[in-house]
Design a protein around this motif. Structure first.
Motif, PDB file in Angstrom:
ATOM      1  N   TYR A  17       0.775  -1.207   0.031  1.00 24.70           N
ATOM      2  CA  TYR A  17      -0.045   0.036  -0.009  1.00 24.70           C
ATOM      3  C   TYR A  17       0.730   1.415   0.026  1.00 24.70           C
ATOM      4  CZ  TYR A  17      -3.656   3.184   1.202  1.00 24.70           C
ATOM      5  OH  TYR A  17      -4.585   4.196   1.034  1.00 24.70           O
ATOM      6  N   GLU A  18       1.948   1.248   0.824  1.00 18.65           N
ATOM      7  CA  GLU A  18       2.507   2.452   1.114  1.00 18.65           C
ATOM      8  C   GLU A  18       3.488   2.683  -0.313  1.00 18.65           C
ATOM      9  OE1 GLU A  18       5.137   4.484   4.575  1.00 18.65           O
ATOM     10  OE2 GLU A  18       5.005   2.282   4.572  1.00 18.65           O
ATOM     11  N   THR A  19       3.963   1.528  -0.945  1.00 17.52           N
ATOM     12  CA  THR A  19       4.531   1.808  -2.205  1.00 17.52           C
ATOM     13  C   THR A  19       3.853   2.184  -3.455  1.00 17.52           C
ATOM     14  OG1 THR A  19       6.334  -0.201  -1.604  1.00 17.52           O
ATOM     15  CG2 THR A  19       5.956   0.349  -4.100  1.00 17.52           C
ATOM     16  N   LEU A  20       2.715   1.721  -3.406  1.00 16.37           N
ATOM     17  CA  LEU A  20       1.519   2.176  -4.383  1.00 16.37           C
ATOM     18  C   LEU A  20       1.107   3.612  -4.400  1.00 16.37           C
ATOM     19  CD1 LEU A  20      -0.603  -1.026  -4.571  1.00 16.37           C
ATOM     20  CD2 LEU A  20       0.876  -0.142  -6.536  1.00 16.37           C
ATOM     21  N   ILE A  21       1.030   4.164  -3.041  1.00 10.77           N
ATOM     22  CA  ILE A  21       0.612   5.548  -2.802  1.00 10.77           C
ATOM     23  C   ILE A  21       2.028   6.399  -3.426  1.00 10.77           C
ATOM     24  CG2 ILE A  21       0.541   7.342  -0.833  1.00 10.77           C
ATOM     25  CD1 ILE A  21      -1.318   5.456   0.612  1.00 10.77           C
ATOM     26  N   TYR A  22       3.135   5.991  -3.250  1.00 11.67           N
ATOM     27  CA  TYR A  22       4.437   6.512  -3.597  1.00 11.67           C
ATOM     28  C   TYR A  22       4.295   6.722  -5.089  1.00 11.67           C
ATOM     29  CZ  TYR A  22       8.995   7.661  -4.854  1.00 11.67           C
ATOM     30  OH  TYR A  22      10.210   8.197  -5.330  1.00 11.67           O
ATOM     31  N   LEU A  23       4.105   5.543  -5.533  1.00 13.34           N
ATOM     32  CA  LEU A  23       3.920   5.505  -7.166  1.00 13.34           C
ATOM     33  C   LEU A  23       2.930   6.419  -7.658  1.00 13.34           C
ATOM     34  CD1 LEU A  23       4.742   1.779  -7.890  1.00 13.34           C
ATOM     35  CD2 LEU A  23       6.105   3.659  -8.198  1.00 13.34           C
ATOM     36  N   GLU A  24       1.736   6.332  -7.131  1.00 14.39           N
ATOM     37  CA  GLU A  24       0.569   7.195  -7.533  1.00 14.39           C
ATOM     38  C   GLU A  24       0.837   8.677  -7.554  1.00 14.39           C
ATOM     39  OE1 GLU A  24      -4.037   7.035  -6.915  1.00 14.39           O
ATOM     40  OE2 GLU A  24      -2.955   7.321  -5.112  1.00 14.39           O
ATOM     41  N   GLU A  25       1.555   9.143  -6.411  1.00 11.75           N
ATOM     42  CA  GLU A  25       1.774  10.524  -6.086  1.00 11.75           C
ATOM     43  C   GLU A  25       3.003  10.891  -6.778  1.00 11.75           C
ATOM     44  OE1 GLU A  25       1.911  10.872  -1.812  1.00 11.75           O
ATOM     45  OE2 GLU A  25      -0.022  10.846  -1.678  1.00 11.75           O
ATOM     46  N   SER A  26       3.839  10.402  -7.313  1.00  8.57           N
ATOM     47  CA  SER A  26       4.864  10.645  -7.962  1.00  8.57           C
ATOM     48  C   SER A  26       5.101  10.490  -9.618  1.00  8.57           C
ATOM     49  CB  SER A  26       6.215   9.967  -7.558  1.00  8.57           C
ATOM     50  OG  SER A  26       5.977   8.605  -7.877  1.00  8.57           O
ATOM     51  N   SER A  27       3.823   9.870 -10.083  1.00  4.55           N
ATOM     52  CA  SER A  27       3.927   9.610 -11.497  1.00  4.55           C
ATOM     53  C   SER A  27       2.793  10.752 -12.028  1.00  4.55           C
ATOM     54  CB  SER A  27       3.157   8.342 -11.915  1.00  4.55           C
ATOM     55  OG  SER A  27       3.979   7.288 -11.101  1.00  4.55           O
ATOM     56  N   VAL A  28       3.388  10.784 -13.468  1.00  5.81           N
ATOM     57  CA  VAL A  28       1.961  11.663 -14.142  1.00  5.81           C
ATOM     58  C   VAL A  28       0.941  10.784 -14.387  1.00  5.81           C
ATOM     59  CG1 VAL A  28       3.775  13.140 -15.056  1.00  5.81           C
ATOM     60  CG2 VAL A  28       3.381  11.155 -16.179  1.00  5.81           C
ATOM     61  N   HIS A  29      -0.158  11.044 -14.873  1.00  6.09           N
ATOM     62  CA  HIS A  29      -1.240  10.527 -14.981  1.00  6.09           C
ATOM     63  C   HIS A  29      -1.088   9.763 -16.371  1.00  6.09           C
ATOM     64  CE1 HIS A  29      -3.917  12.129 -12.035  1.00  6.09           C
ATOM     65  NE2 HIS A  29      -3.307  13.028 -12.128  1.00  6.09           N
ATOM     66  N   ASP A  30      -0.430   8.748 -16.388  1.00  2.48           N
ATOM     67  CA  ASP A  30      -0.373   7.771 -17.641  1.00  2.48           C
ATOM     68  C   ASP A  30      -0.826   6.357 -17.192  1.00  2.48           C
ATOM     69  OD1 ASP A  30       1.577   7.191 -16.050  1.00  2.48           O
ATOM     70  OD2 ASP A  30       3.353   7.257 -17.120  1.00  2.48           O
ATOM     71  N   GLU A  31      -0.273   5.346 -17.907  1.00  2.75           N
ATOM     72  CA  GLU A  31      -0.666   4.048 -17.786  1.00  2.75           C
ATOM     73  C   GLU A  31      -0.079   3.694 -16.423  1.00  2.75           C
ATOM     74  OE1 GLU A  31       0.699   0.123 -19.982  1.00  2.75           O
ATOM     75  OE2 GLU A  31      -0.263   1.440 -21.714  1.00  2.75           O
ATOM     76  N   LYS A  32       1.023   4.020 -16.101  1.00  7.82           N
ATOM     77  CA  LYS A  32       1.682   3.479 -14.798  1.00  7.82           C
ATOM     78  C   LYS A  32       0.921   4.077 -13.556  1.00  7.82           C
ATOM     79  CE  LYS A  32       6.423   2.993 -16.314  1.00  7.82           C
ATOM     80  NZ  LYS A  32       7.771   3.244 -16.293  1.00  7.82           N
ATOM     81  N   TRP A  33       0.499   5.251 -13.939  1.00  9.86           N
ATOM     82  CA  TRP A  33      -0.508   5.842 -12.926  1.00  9.86           C
ATOM     83  C   TRP A  33      -1.658   5.310 -12.583  1.00  9.86           C
ATOM     84  CZ3 TRP A  33      -5.314   8.225 -12.681  1.00  9.86           C
ATOM     85  CH2 TRP A  33      -5.498   8.974 -11.440  1.00  9.86           C
ATOM     86  N   GLU A  34      -2.214   4.938 -13.847  1.00 12.23           N
ATOM     87  CA  GLU A  34      -3.643   4.249 -13.822  1.00 12.23           C
ATOM     88  C   GLU A  34      -3.472   2.941 -12.981  1.00 12.23           C
ATOM     89  OE1 GLU A  34      -6.795   2.692 -16.858  1.00 12.23           O
ATOM     90  OE2 GLU A  34      -5.909   4.681 -17.177  1.00 12.23           O
ATOM     91  N   LYS A  35      -2.347   1.985 -13.528  1.00 15.66           N
ATOM     92  CA  LYS A  35      -2.198   0.681 -12.529  1.00 15.66           C
ATOM     93  C   LYS A  35      -1.988   1.104 -11.139  1.00 15.66           C
ATOM     94  CE  LYS A  35       0.523  -3.491 -13.188  1.00 15.66           C
ATOM     95  NZ  LYS A  35      -0.352  -4.066 -12.389  1.00 15.66           N
TER      96      LYS A  35
END
Length: 131
Positions: free
Chosen positions: A70-88
């Motif tokens: 969960y903590e890793t996914l929050i980091y990824l979500e907050e640090s990514s631009v709204h692209d495919e990686k962010w959506e995943k």
């Protein structure tokens, strides 16, 4: 919240942001305006602070794994631009939130029954709502 399903009452905060941009034709001045609305019962930041300040020594391996995911996914979500990686990351985060909540409740129920510290009414209510 009576009459509200768990899908419509998130436990962790969801932030809904509305953006508005206006252009003054006469001056060419661009004005940006954003409104944030938090929906949920528990703020995500407060939740993470509690997790990081808690002794995890007695937590189940499954709970520890979910917390780290969960903590890793929050980091990824907050640090990514709204692209495919962010959506995943966002999709996976919602899935992990639900699994995390189930694991916390499972541990709570197991502890209450083992210690026999409460009647079964609250456990029955949790089972009805989360199963």
């Amino acid at each position: 919240m009576p009459g509200v399903t768990k899908e419509h009452a998130p436990i962790l905060t969801i932030v809904k942001v509305k953006s508005k941009q206006t252009i003054d034709i006469g001056t060419g001045k661009i004005t940006n305006h954003e409104e944030s609305e938090e929906i949920g019962i528990l703020d995500r930041r407060a939740f993470l602070n509690v997790l990081n300040n808690t002794n995890r020594g007695l937590a189940s391996p499954e709970l520890l794994r979910r917390l780290n995911e969960y903590e890793t996914l929050i980091y990824l979500e907050e640090s990514s631009v709204h692209d495919e990686k962010w959506e995943k990351a966002t999709t996976d985060k919602v899935r992990i939130e639900n699994l995390l909540i189930r694991e916390i409740l499972h541990g709570y129920k197991r502890l209450v029954m083992k210690l026999d510290i409460e009647d079964n009414h609250s456990i029955t209510m949790l089972d009805e709502y989360y199963n």
